[in-house]
Structure formats: C-alpha cells, structure tokens
Design an enzyme around this catalytic site. Structure first.
Site, mmCIF file in Angstrom:
data_model
loop_
_atom_site.group_PDB
_atom_site.id
_atom_site.type_symbol
_atom_site.label_atom_id
_atom_site.label_comp_id
_atom_site.label_asym_id
_atom_site.label_seq_id
_atom_site.Cartn_x
_atom_site.Cartn_y
_atom_site.Cartn_z
ATOM 1 N N ARG A 64 0.830 -1.209 0.000
ATOM 2 C CA ARG A 64 0.000 0.000 0.000
ATOM 3 C C ARG A 64 0.865 1.260 0.000
ATOM 4 N NH1 ARG A 64 -4.775 -1.856 -0.257
ATOM 5 N NH2 ARG A 64 -5.379 -3.701 0.923
ATOM 6 N N ASP A 65 0.438 2.238 -0.790
ATOM 7 C CA ASP A 65 1.111 3.537 -0.827
ATOM 8 C C ASP A 65 0.819 4.273 0.481
ATOM 9 O OD1 ASP A 65 1.438 6.489 -1.468
ATOM 10 O OD2 ASP A 65 2.061 5.624 -3.367
ATOM 11 N N ILE A 66 1.829 4.937 1.043
ATOM 12 C CA ILE A 66 1.626 5.643 2.319
ATOM 13 C C ILE A 66 0.902 6.973 2.140
ATOM 14 C CG2 ILE A 66 3.565 4.513 3.467
ATOM 15 C CD1 ILE A 66 5.130 7.165 3.092
ATOM 16 N N ASN B 207 5.435 6.235 -13.511
ATOM 17 C CA ASN B 207 6.112 7.510 -13.707
ATOM 18 C C ASN B 207 7.562 7.174 -14.040
ATOM 19 O OD1 ASN B 207 3.822 9.062 -13.008
ATOM 20 N ND2 ASN B 207 4.288 8.778 -10.851
ATOM 21 N N GLU C 205 9.355 9.943 -7.787
ATOM 22 C CA GLU C 205 10.040 10.372 -6.568
ATOM 23 C C GLU C 205 11.013 9.327 -6.048
ATOM 24 O OE1 GLU C 205 6.916 11.430 -3.847
ATOM 25 O OE2 GLU C 205 6.346 13.186 -5.017
ATOM 26 N N VAL C 206 10.690 8.051 -6.229
ATOM 27 C CA VAL C 206 11.580 6.965 -5.824
ATOM 28 C C VAL C 206 12.088 6.326 -7.110
ATOM 29 C CG1 VAL C 206 11.789 4.774 -4.593
ATOM 30 C CG2 VAL C 206 10.319 6.588 -3.681
ATOM 31 N N HIS D 157 8.327 1.378 -10.313
ATOM 32 C CA HIS D 157 7.134 0.951 -9.596
ATOM 33 C C HIS D 157 5.889 1.363 -10.364
ATOM 34 C CE1 HIS D 157 8.160 4.980 -8.088
ATOM 35 N NE2 HIS D 157 6.877 5.154 -7.788
ATOM 36 N N HIS E 106 1.815 2.150 -10.019
ATOM 37 C CA HIS E 106 0.742 2.524 -9.097
ATOM 38 C C HIS E 106 -0.526 1.846 -9.604
ATOM 39 C CE1 HIS E 106 2.886 6.085 -7.292
ATOM 40 N NE2 HIS E 106 3.552 5.969 -8.427
#
Length: 116
Positions: A30-32, A88, A96-97, A101, A103
């Site tokens: 899960r995304d924080i 992305n 950002e990371v 990944h 989403h």
C-alpha cells in the site's frame, strides 16, 4: 539492492510496508500517501531505475510486474469497476523513488486524471 533505495530496503525487510501481494520476483504494498481508496505500489524485487530501463534490461520481468498489477487489482476487488496502472518515469513525470514501480489505483471513479 542499492543501500540508498527506499524500495530496495522495503524488499530487504529493513523498512516495514503493508504487503498485499508477493511473488518470488515482485512485491506489492500500500502507498503511504494514497490518491484513491485503493493505491498499491507494485515493484520488481531487483533494482531498476524506471520502466524504460526495466523493459530493455528484462522484458520478462516487466511482464511479471504487469501480471502482479492484475493480481493486485483482482485481489482488491477492482475487476468490475476498473482500475488504473501508472508508471512515472524520470523526474519530469513526478517519479520520486527511482526504483521502477507501478501505481495500481481504483475503488472510485478516477476521471481523466488523478489529482494530488
């Protein structure tokens, strides 16, 4: 694994995450900072910077990441209403990371764009 990569550290168990799906080669958690009722990140366990790098270096693993996205969507009950998968790639995309990944978002009508 790279020591300074957040997602590599999650794979290594150094940083906790709420895991919703795992295979030998992928991890989904899960995304924080969720942007939808369901917002899960799907990553390969080996480090690749972005989706373009992954696709060139290991197309089979790229397919396994997409298969994991479909498994997450099914497991989260998103089949009937649909879901969105977003990669992305690079700083101008909002990545950002810098560990590839996807989403997986759903659980409500998302409209043409996901807003922050």
């Amino acid at each position: 694994m790279t020591n300074d990569c957040l997602f590599c550290r999650i794979v290594a168990g150094e940083i906790p995450a709420t895991v919703v799906h795992e295979t030998d080669e992928t991890l989904a958690f899960r995304d924080i900072g969720p942007k939808a009722p369901v917002h899960v990140l799907v990553i390969p366990k080996v480090h690749h910077t972005d989706v373009s790098e992954l696709a060139v270096a290991d197309p089979g693993l790229a397919g396994k990441v997409l298969a994991a996205c479909a498994a997450v969507a099914a497991g989260e009950g998103l089949g009937e209403g649909g879901f969105r998968v977003i990669f992305n790639s690079g700083p101008h995309s909002g990545q950002e990371v810098f560990h590839v990944h996807a989403h997986v978002l759903g659980g409500k009508p998302l409209g043409p764009m996901v807003s922050a």
